[in-house]
Every structure is written in C-alpha cells, then in structure tokens.
Design a protein around this motif. Sequence first.
Motif, PDB file in Angstrom:
ATOM      1  N   ARG A   2     -17.260 -65.345 -30.883  1.00 36.10           N
ATOM      2  CA  ARG A   2     -17.007 -65.994 -32.177  1.00 36.10           C
ATOM      3  C   ARG A   2     -18.304 -66.228 -32.955  1.00 36.10           C
ATOM      4  N   ASP A   3     -19.398 -66.411 -32.236  1.00 37.37           N
ATOM      5  CA  ASP A   3     -20.671 -66.704 -32.902  1.00 37.37           C
ATOM      6  C   ASP A   3     -21.431 -65.456 -33.344  1.00 37.37           C
ATOM      7  N   LEU A   4     -20.918 -64.295 -33.000  1.00 34.66           N
ATOM      8  CA  LEU A   4     -21.566 -63.039 -33.382  1.00 34.66           C
ATOM      9  C   LEU A   4     -21.079 -62.585 -34.751  1.00 34.66           C
ATOM     10  N   ASP A   5     -21.895 -61.760 -35.413  1.00 36.73           N
ATOM     11  CA  ASP A   5     -21.486 -61.221 -36.716  1.00 36.73           C
ATOM     12  C   ASP A   5     -20.481 -60.092 -36.570  1.00 36.73           C
ATOM     13  N   LEU A   6     -20.549 -59.385 -35.440  1.00 37.69           N
ATOM     14  CA  LEU A   6     -19.723 -58.179 -35.272  1.00 37.69           C
ATOM     15  C   LEU A   6     -19.657 -57.859 -33.779  1.00 37.69           C
ATOM     16  N   VAL A   7     -18.494 -57.414 -33.324  1.00 35.21           N
ATOM     17  CA  VAL A   7     -18.325 -57.039 -31.912  1.00 35.21           C
ATOM     18  C   VAL A   7     -17.781 -55.615 -31.829  1.00 35.21           C
ATOM     19  N   ILE A   8     -18.506 -54.801 -31.075  1.00 39.04           N
ATOM     20  CA  ILE A   8     -18.053 -53.455 -30.740  1.00 39.04           C
ATOM     21  C   ILE A   8     -17.553 -53.493 -29.297  1.00 39.04           C
ATOM     22  N   ALA A   9     -16.438 -52.871 -29.028  1.00 35.92           N
ATOM     23  CA  ALA A   9     -15.930 -52.775 -27.657  1.00 35.92           C
ATOM     24  C   ALA A   9     -15.996 -51.322 -27.198  1.00 35.92           C
ATOM     25  N   SER A  10     -16.355 -51.136 -25.934  1.00 41.00           N
ATOM     26  CA  SER A  10     -16.510 -49.779 -25.389  1.00 41.00           C
ATOM     27  C   SER A  10     -15.891 -49.683 -24.004  1.00 41.00           C
ATOM     28  N   VAL A  11     -15.243 -48.542 -23.760  1.00 41.65           N
ATOM     29  CA  VAL A  11     -14.760 -48.215 -22.420  1.00 41.65           C
ATOM     30  C   VAL A  11     -15.746 -47.194 -21.847  1.00 41.65           C
ATOM     31  N   HIS A  12     -16.698 -47.679 -21.052  1.00 37.18           N
ATOM     32  CA  HIS A  12     -17.726 -46.800 -20.493  1.00 37.18           C
ATOM     33  C   HIS A  12     -17.352 -46.273 -19.109  1.00 37.18           C
ATOM     34  N   PRO A  44     -16.614 -64.236 -23.052  1.00 30.78           N
ATOM     35  CA  PRO A  44     -15.576 -65.169 -23.503  1.00 30.78           C
ATOM     36  C   PRO A  44     -15.538 -65.288 -25.023  1.00 30.78           C
ATOM     37  N   GLU A  45     -14.408 -65.774 -25.538  1.00 32.32           N
ATOM     38  CA  GLU A  45     -14.213 -65.852 -26.988  1.00 32.32           C
ATOM     39  C   GLU A  45     -15.243 -66.732 -27.672  1.00 32.32           C
TER      40      GLU A  45
END
Length: 584
Positions: free
Chosen positions: A440-450, A435-436
């Motif tokens: 929001r509390d992370l420094d960076l988000v990577i998204a992956s389609v595995h 969830p957002e």
Amino acid sequence: MEAKKAVRDQIISNHDIAEKFRLLADLLEIKGEASYKIAAYRKAADSIDHTPEPLSTLRQQGKLETIPGVGKAIAQKIEDLLDTGTFELLEEVTSEYPPTLRELLQVPDLGPKRVKLLWGELKVGSLDALELAIEDGRIYKVKGLGPKAIERIIEGLKSLKGRDIRIPIGKARELGKRIVQQLLEKTDKVEKIELAGSIRRFRETAGDIDIVAASEHPEDIIDTFCSLPMVQDVNMKGENRCRVMIEGGIQVDLICLPAQHWGTLLLHFTGSRDHNLHLRDLALERGAHMSEYGFKKNEQLITFSTEEEVYKFLGIQYVPPEMREDRGEIELSLIHQLPKVIRQKDIRGDLHMHSTWSDGKCSIRDMALAARSLGYEYICITDHSQSLGIARGLTPERIVEQRKEIESLNKELAPFKILQGIEMEVLSDGSMDLPEEVLRDLDLVIASVHSGLRQGREKVTSRALAAIRHPLVDILAHPTGRIIGSREGGDFDLETIFREAARTGTILEVDGDPNRLDLRDVNAQEAVDSGCLISISSDAHSIEGLYNMEYGVGTAARGWIRPQDVINTRPLDEMLKLLKRNRS
C-alpha cells in the motif's frame, strides 16, 4: 617472444575478451567453483562488452581497473589476453574441460551439476555427444540421474535441436552494429548505412544480418567490408554486394548502391517477402517494375531517395518497418486507415528497472540520471522482493530504507520523478510475497511469476490470476515467463488472463529485454483487442539496459500497438491515475 608479438599485433576486440571471461565463468560453474567467483567473471565480461574504448587503449593509459567489476586480478588477465590471447587460469580450466562443454548448458533441465556428472562419468562434452549417449542408452547408467530427470533432458534436447538456427534479435543487432562501426572506421566513403531485414522489423530472431549502404563508390565499400577484422570468410563478392561469414557461422549480406537508389534499396531489404511481393503487384498495376534500384516504367528508371517517396508513388500510406509483414497493413494503407503505432519518442517514462538494492549493477541515482538524459520524465525502481533470494530481494525493512534514498533523490532531481515500486514474486501457491500494508505504501507494484513455470496450465494460470485480482498489483510483468531460445515459458491460458486483466484494470507488460520480449507482438495485440492497457519497459539491470526500451517499442509496434494503448506514454499524473490502486 615472437609468438607474443604476433598475438599483440592481431586485433582482439573487447567482445572477444568478454567472451573469454564468459567461457571461463561457464566452465568454473560446471567445475563447481564458488558462485561469487563465477559472478565476478560474468560481471567483468558484461562491463567489458559495454566499454566503448578498446581495452588496449585503457591499458596504455593505466585505466583497466576503472572498468566496473575489473580489479587487479582481472586486469592482469586482460593484459595477458592482449599479449598472448589467453591467461593461466583459462588454460588450466580448458585443459580439464573442452570448451564445447558449455553447449550443454543450453539444454533445459541440464544445469552445471548434471553437465559435470555427464562429463565425469561418460565424457559427454558436446550436444552431439549427449545425443549419442541418449541413443545408445549410456545416459541411463549415470548415477544421480533418475528416469524423470533423463526424460526432461531428452525433451530439452529435442526442443533445442528442433529450433530454427536463428539469432536472437539482441545478439543480431549488436553484431550488426559492431560490423557497421568497423566499416565506418575504415572508410569515409559511406553516405548512408542501415541494418535491414528482420533486424529493422524487430523480429525476435534473425536468420542472418542484412546491411544496406549508399555510396558513390560501391566497389570500394565492398572491398573494405570483406577485409574487416570480424569477417572470417567471404562466400560471395560482386561489384555492389557481398556475403560474408562472421563469428559463430553467422551470415552477413551487404549491398551498396548510389544514394539516389536509397529509398527502394532500404525498402526492398527491409520488408518481408510477402510484403514486398504485394508492393510489386501494386507497382505492376501502375505499369512499373519494382526492384532495389527503383521503378522501371516505359524503359525509364525512376529512383527515390527516401522510403516515404516510394510509398507515395504507390499511392499508399508510409508503413513503419515493424509492420511490413503483409498482415493487412497494405490494405489499410491503400485506404489511408493504417493505425499510428508506438514510436520511441512517445515514451515518457520507464516503469520496470533494477538497482544495486537487488540484482542491478547501478545505483538508483545513476539509473535516474541516465533515464533523464534519454528524455524521460519519470522512472519506477522495481527491485525484486524478498523471496527471490538469489537477486538479494528486498524485505519490508529494506523497502523502508530504500524509500528514504528515493525521497532524497526526488528533492535533488526535481522535476524528474523517481517512483518506488517492487517486482513482487507470485509464490508457488499463488500467494503474494509481501503483505498488503507494505504494498500500500508503494507507488506501483509489478507482479511476476518467475518460478514453477512447469506447473500445469491450470496451476500457472491460477497464480497469474491471483496477482491480477489483487487490488494492489498494478502490472503483470513478462506474462508468459519465456526466455527466447532457452525457455518456452509457462502454459498460461492467455485468453483468460487478458479477459481478467481488462476486467480488473491490471496493466500487462511488454518487457523489452531482448531475451524476453514478453508479451510477444501477437500476444500484445490480442491483449489490447481484449481491452487491456500495456506498459512497455526496459527491465534494465544497468544503464546500458535502459536501451532495451527500443526492443520493447519495436515489439509493440509489430503488434500494432498505438501510443494511447500504452500507459507510459502519458505524463506522470495521467499515468498514475490509470493504475488500479488510484482508480476511484
């Protein structure tokens, strides 16, 4: 007793021992053994492969169990291998299944359960046997294999058989380094030595392994090389060159000349055929004939000790090895407008790596210390998110716990900085795995389609676009999902993805894992031409994996990517400002 002594007197390398454990793991997986046992043997194999000291030495010192993943039982198996070349469990399993059975695991859609089924019902134990079972129709009689499954297996086999017999760059470089190391241990007469050809150009695969060396004693070097333990057969041997075969039927060529020829020797055996032909044409325009020995002009041989001197003689800019493909680099170098491409020294941090919080092999602290020793200023820990259960993905609660550890380490290791990120799954319906309020509390988000890469073009593209359009997704990781030599990746509409990434400010990754190299060189170039920024990462799951960065940098350089096109060439504050979440 004599048999044991004979085996003991032979050289059995760490790599050979690791391969025995990998064979065991593959066959146990087919047999249906518990997954934790299989994982234990694979972990031990990886650790053994990356252990610098010979296992025979560690055995003498009583230190076999200091190797990560090696306990008392595996240590005993290593001792048996050193004594006899085998051990009881391996003998037991290989008596049930032929070693060639593991070949079948290379076929897409043919996992361990189906391999076991084919062996049990048809005694299909190799790729050739599978092909014959398809041709004569026996495969259709196997209970548990439906028509659609068989169709996918047939397509997978065609895909596998249709590939060029080329070696993945990671394997080619490691084998090349090993045989070079063996040579250097046997002689002190080598002045310079380099891997050349496709390996030096960082092509994703290599047809063979090219090595060039400089020595005042070429004939001695060739004699020594042909007698190395890794060499299984000598196909050609001359005064200053040879061609040998090593494990797996892989061809290795070595040419050795005195050091005054080094510049043209290294250049000649690095560039692609078309690049070299173009250079020869330039030489002819200057009244000279070019070869690996130098330039012959007016019956005089002009030699060069560096590649830079060769390019200067031709009146053009120096061309980095990765660019030597005759894709316009020579035309630009003639007018001194060749772009300055990314180099390893430009990288300030690594934004994609894993720790023991998910499927990594090392702690956050160990990864940070290793990265700092490489000269990095920052890293981002991006363990998997919760839906990737096989990788012990992080739940929101575990993310909070991990943050406490990272905050403590940042106090200890300052000014080095550890960022907390996540490699988040893009689910099959296009929704995000977290969830957002967590993102929001992370420094960076990577998204992956595995997963779900076999979904149609429209569906897989829509999932990638959903991630790109999410306001808290900063980077799209390994955008095509390919695995070199194993999986072609999803049928993504890359043109649309690049256009939308540029519009939203989403960074696209060049993943340096030598099994991925995704984005590939030409795609990375297209992405930058579309207005995208790039992140080059190691996707490391261990300290050794941090060195994947050189593959990522090599791939990006092949795509003519410049330092300013890459976010992790910036100091930390500047890099963070480029992330979508931090843009005003």
